[in-house]
Design a protein around this motif. Structure first.
Motif, PDB file in Angstrom:
ATOM      1  N   CYS A 282       0.871  -1.224   0.076  1.00  0.00           N
ATOM      2  CA  CYS A 282      -0.018  -0.034   0.042  1.00  0.00           C
ATOM      3  C   CYS A 282       1.092   1.102   0.143  1.00  0.00           C
TER       4      CYS A 282
ATOM      5  N   CYS B 215      -1.563   5.009   5.906  1.00  0.00           N
ATOM      6  CA  CYS B 215      -1.771   3.679   6.131  1.00  0.00           C
ATOM      7  C   CYS B 215      -0.685   2.940   7.030  1.00  0.00           C
TER       8      CYS B 215
ATOM      9  N   CYS C 121      -7.005   0.582   4.435  1.00  0.00           N
ATOM     10  CA  CYS C 121      -7.305   2.144   4.421  1.00  0.00           C
ATOM     11  C   CYS C 121      -8.352   2.476   3.207  1.00  0.00           C
TER      12      CYS C 121
ATOM     13  N   CYS D 192      -6.359  -1.402  -1.012  1.00  0.00           N
ATOM     14  CA  CYS D 192      -5.868  -1.825   0.485  1.00  0.00           C
ATOM     15  C   CYS D 192      -7.103  -2.235   1.238  1.00  0.00           C
TER      16      CYS D 192
END
Ligand SMILES: [Zn+2]
Length: 372
Positions: free
Chosen positions: A8, A13, A39, A36
């Motif tokens: 990610c 995040c 998040c 992802c």
């Protein structure tokens, strides 16, 4: 598309930069986007690479940048591919900045360097003369980085030695340089470490053990070399000889390897620094050009002198395996294509929880437990 090999890129995040943790899924095959699950952000496959949001096909960009890395004149590229000069410059800037990150992540890791050679070259830009200082590890021919400065002075060499130090373990190290005196101060300033202080105040700096310095001073007459003086400036002779024997053929103090590398850079940068409608008007552009050429040299160029012979099968037939400096240094196990270099994802550092007063909440504790 393989979500197991992707991380990610969202800096907010907790899972940023971590691969194979199961938090990434495929959002769209058609648009080649990942998601992802932590998040809930989606991102495209090319985010964080040179190809992100480019309008030209990646294949064309790769070919143009490959030509630039081997010294092809800009005018030839503009004419052959019908692209604007400014577009090529933008691609080069992107590629150079990307390569600086790749270099910082993969090459600037502590390793036993053995022998390092450093040198500086004079580069003529459109309205100015600048100095380009570079260093390399002799045994693997690994390019350790470069700095660009307007003057040939101790500040330039100190910046270069800081790059070398970022790649060095605290092991016996031999630095071979030319006769320029400022190297001594720069090496001594950089290769030292603070001793934990017993009282308040500035800690004392202790020089690294095992730093050896040797100089090659060339004497000129009428533009020709008439004599070469080789001298050890720091360190016992026996150890200098041992380090020379370990890292090269023949045990003579020299700067031949870095001079050969300088010639390679001169040839490959010629397309970039040519006067007239030059691509490199400024020092900043030279810096990105140098990193582009240097990283292609490290990862995508096989060297005859680094090849090794392997025996195949029971017959014992031998064949040669070509190696790049990055392979010889153990950074990678194969020869990279330029496309692979341009689409390499540099992971951000791992997430650290934001500093807040008081105890962390249950949710933050859970995140720290899983991702830190
Ligand atoms: Zn995320």
């Amino acid at each position: 598309m393989d979500p197991q090999t992707v991380f990610c890129p969202n800096l907010d995040c907790a899972a940023r930069g971590q691969v194979g943790k199961g938090n990434i899924g495929i959002h769209s095959h058609k648009e080649r986007r990942y998601i992802c699950h932590l998040c809930r952000k989606t991102f495209t496959e090319t985010q964080g690479t040179v190809f992100y949001r480019l309008q030209t096909a990646p294949e064309t960009v790769t070919v143009v940048l490959t030509l630039l890395a081997h010294g092809c004149p800009l005018q030839a590229i503009v004419c052959a591919f019908r692209v604007d000069e400014r577009t090529v410059k933008e691609w080069l800037t992107r590629a150079g900045e990307h390569c600086e990150q790749v270099h910082a992540q993969l090459v600037q890791q502590p390793r036993d360097l053995g022998q390092v050679q450093a040198d500086e070259i004079r580069v003529k830009l459109q309205n100015a003369v600048v100095w380009l200082a570079m260093a390399m590890q002799v045994s693997t021919r690994l390019w350790l980085g470069a700095v660009v400065g307007t003057h040939r002075d101790e500040a330039l060499l100190t910046a270069l030695m800081q790059r070398v130090r970022a790649c060095a373990l605290c092991r016996p190290l031999l630095v071979c340089v030319d006769g320029f005196r400022a190297y001594l101060g720069a090496i001594r300033n950089v290769f030292r470490e603070p001793i934990p202080p017993r009282t308040l105040g500035r800690p004392t700096l202790r020089p690294w053990d095992g730093i050896h310095i040797a100089q090659v001073v060339k004497q000129y007459a009428h533009g020709h070399v008439v004599g070469v003086l080789r001298r050890i400036v720091q360190g016992p002779e026996r150890q200098v000889q041992a380090l020379l024997q370990e890292t090269q053929d023949g045990g003579v103090i020299n700067t031949a390897y870095i001079e050969r590398l300088n010639a390679t850079f001169r040839a490959r940068l010629a397309g970039l620094v040519r006067r007239g409608r030059s691509l490199l008007h400024q020092t900043a552009t030279l810096q990105v050009g140098v990193y582009w050429v240097g990283t292609v040299y490290n990862f995508c160029t096989a060297h005859d002198s680094l090849r090794i012979s392997l025996s195949v099968g029971r017959s014992g037939r031998r064949h040669w395996v070509l190696r790049t400096p990055a392979m010889a240094a153990g950074i990678t196990d194969h020869l990279w294509t330029v496309h692979e270099l341009l689409s390499y994802h540099v992971p951000p550092s791992h997430w650290t929880p934001p500093k807040r007063r008081g105890r962390p909440s249950k949710a933050t504790k859970a995140l720290i437990k899983q991702w830190c």
